[in-house]
Design a protein around this motif. Sequence first.
Motif, PDB file in Angstrom:
ATOM      1  N   ASN A  15       0.823  -1.231   0.133  1.00 15.95           N
ATOM      2  CA  ASN A  15      -0.163  -0.046   0.029  1.00 15.95           C
ATOM      3  C   ASN A  15       0.795   1.079   0.080  1.00 15.95           C
ATOM      4  OD1 ASN A  15      -2.370   1.486  -0.063  1.00 15.95           O
ATOM      5  ND2 ASN A  15      -2.327   1.444   2.359  1.00 15.95           N
ATOM      6  N   GLY A  16       1.950   1.270   0.793  1.00 10.77           N
ATOM      7  CA  GLY A  16       2.928   2.585   0.906  1.00 10.77           C
ATOM      8  C   GLY A  16       3.583   2.534  -0.542  1.00 10.77           C
ATOM      9  N   GLN A  17       3.794   1.752  -1.338  1.00  7.19           N
ATOM     10  CA  GLN A  17       4.348   1.904  -2.610  1.00  7.19           C
ATOM     11  C   GLN A  17       3.336   2.620  -3.790  1.00  7.19           C
ATOM     12  OE1 GLN A  17       5.901  -2.148  -2.948  1.00  7.19           O
ATOM     13  NE2 GLN A  17       8.039  -1.500  -2.795  1.00  7.19           N
ATOM     14  N   ASP A  18       2.040   1.917  -3.494  1.00  7.33           N
ATOM     15  CA  ASP A  18       1.001   2.365  -4.283  1.00  7.33           C
ATOM     16  C   ASP A  18       0.809   4.100  -3.948  1.00  7.33           C
ATOM     17  OD1 ASP A  18       0.614  -0.179  -5.235  1.00  7.33           O
ATOM     18  OD2 ASP A  18      -1.227  -0.354  -4.155  1.00  7.33           O
ATOM     19  N   GLU A  19       0.992   4.272  -2.983  1.00  2.59           N
ATOM     20  CA  GLU A  19       0.856   5.722  -2.479  1.00  2.59           C
ATOM     21  C   GLU A  19       1.989   6.548  -2.992  1.00  2.59           C
ATOM     22  OE1 GLU A  19       0.285   6.203   1.752  1.00  2.59           O
ATOM     23  OE2 GLU A  19      -1.688   5.081   1.630  1.00  2.59           O
ATOM     24  N   ARG A  20       3.026   6.185  -3.024  1.00  2.00           N
ATOM     25  CA  ARG A  20       4.222   6.850  -3.450  1.00  2.00           C
ATOM     26  C   ARG A  20       4.194   6.826  -4.849  1.00  2.00           C
ATOM     27  NH1 ARG A  20       9.508   5.503  -5.457  1.00  2.00           N
ATOM     28  NH2 ARG A  20      11.141   6.941  -4.967  1.00  2.00           N
ATOM     29  N   LYS A  21       3.579   6.017  -5.633  1.00  3.62           N
ATOM     30  CA  LYS A  21       3.538   5.953  -7.018  1.00  3.62           C
ATOM     31  C   LYS A  21       2.466   6.986  -7.361  1.00  3.62           C
ATOM     32  CE  LYS A  21       2.622   2.851 -10.964  1.00  3.62           C
ATOM     33  NZ  LYS A  21       2.428   1.379 -11.450  1.00  3.62           N
ATOM     34  N   GLU A  22       1.455   7.004  -6.582  1.00  7.78           N
ATOM     35  CA  GLU A  22       0.357   8.086  -6.917  1.00  7.78           C
ATOM     36  C   GLU A  22       0.954   9.401  -6.679  1.00  7.78           C
ATOM     37  OE1 GLU A  22      -2.818   9.843  -8.505  1.00  7.78           O
ATOM     38  OE2 GLU A  22      -2.623   7.528  -8.434  1.00  7.78           O
ATOM     39  N   LEU A  24       3.847  10.245  -6.954  1.00  9.21           N
ATOM     40  CA  LEU A  24       4.910  10.829  -7.990  1.00  9.21           C
ATOM     41  C   LEU A  24       4.242  11.167  -9.254  1.00  9.21           C
ATOM     42  CD1 LEU A  24       7.833   8.074  -7.306  1.00  9.21           C
ATOM     43  CD2 LEU A  24       7.843  10.450  -7.041  1.00  9.21           C
ATOM     44  N   ALA A  25       3.156  10.310  -9.644  1.00  7.49           N
ATOM     45  CA  ALA A  25       2.180  10.658 -10.726  1.00  7.49           C
ATOM     46  C   ALA A  25       1.853  12.244 -10.598  1.00  7.49           C
ATOM     47  CB  ALA A  25       1.207   9.651 -11.066  1.00  7.49           C
ATOM     48  N   GLN A  26       1.177  12.219  -9.444  1.00  2.30           N
ATOM     49  CA  GLN A  26       0.623  13.709  -9.343  1.00  2.30           C
ATOM     50  C   GLN A  26       1.649  15.016  -9.298  1.00  2.30           C
ATOM     51  OE1 GLN A  26      -2.805  14.590  -8.952  1.00  2.30           O
ATOM     52  NE2 GLN A  26      -2.035  16.477  -9.207  1.00  2.30           N
ATOM     53  N   ALA A  27       2.779  14.520  -9.155  1.00  2.00           N
ATOM     54  CA  ALA A  27       4.099  15.587  -8.843  1.00  2.00           C
ATOM     55  C   ALA A  27       4.162  15.694 -10.494  1.00  2.00           C
ATOM     56  CB  ALA A  27       5.158  14.957  -8.374  1.00  2.00           C
ATOM     57  N   LEU A  28       4.239  14.824 -11.270  1.00  2.00           N
ATOM     58  CA  LEU A  28       4.672  14.762 -12.737  1.00  2.00           C
ATOM     59  C   LEU A  28       3.489  15.591 -13.596  1.00  2.00           C
ATOM     60  CD1 LEU A  28       5.922  11.272 -13.479  1.00  2.00           C
ATOM     61  CD2 LEU A  28       7.210  13.616 -13.527  1.00  2.00           C
ATOM     62  N   ARG A  29       2.138  15.376 -13.231  1.00  2.00           N
ATOM     63  CA  ARG A  29       1.321  16.011 -13.745  1.00  2.00           C
ATOM     64  C   ARG A  29       1.255  17.685 -13.445  1.00  2.00           C
ATOM     65  NH1 ARG A  29      -1.666  11.297 -12.677  1.00  2.00           N
ATOM     66  NH2 ARG A  29      -2.426  12.214 -10.554  1.00  2.00           N
ATOM     67  N   ASP A  30       1.605  17.980 -12.049  1.00  2.00           N
ATOM     68  CA  ASP A  30       1.582  19.400 -11.768  1.00  2.00           C
ATOM     69  C   ASP A  30       2.766  19.940 -12.529  1.00  2.00           C
ATOM     70  OD1 ASP A  30      -0.304  18.938 -10.032  1.00  2.00           O
ATOM     71  OD2 ASP A  30       0.605  18.626  -8.256  1.00  2.00           O
ATOM     72  N   ASN A  31       3.853  19.368 -12.472  1.00  2.00           N
ATOM     73  CA  ASN A  31       5.070  19.938 -12.860  1.00  2.00           C
ATOM     74  C   ASN A  31       4.874  20.063 -14.613  1.00  2.00           C
ATOM     75  OD1 ASN A  31       8.073  20.682 -13.303  1.00  2.00           O
ATOM     76  ND2 ASN A  31       8.629  18.618 -13.809  1.00  2.00           N
TER      77      ASN A  31
END
Length: 56
Positions: A15-22, A24-31
């Motif tokens: 679950n922690g890895q899933d949260e981290r992946k999400e 990171l994906a949000q940070a990429l979209r924001d960037n």
Amino acid sequence: MRRKMQFDYGRAMTNGQDERKERLAQALRDNLRRRKAQSRESRDAENPRRPDDAKG
């Protein structure tokens, strides 16, 4: 005889890895949004619109 180690990566995701992946994906979209906005701003600063250039 040596055995190959096989990993089931889908099952290894916690679950922690899933949260981290999400996150990171949000940070990429924001960037990407931020970079697009900066690009538009610099383009608009170089080529300001005049009233006669407006469509309509």
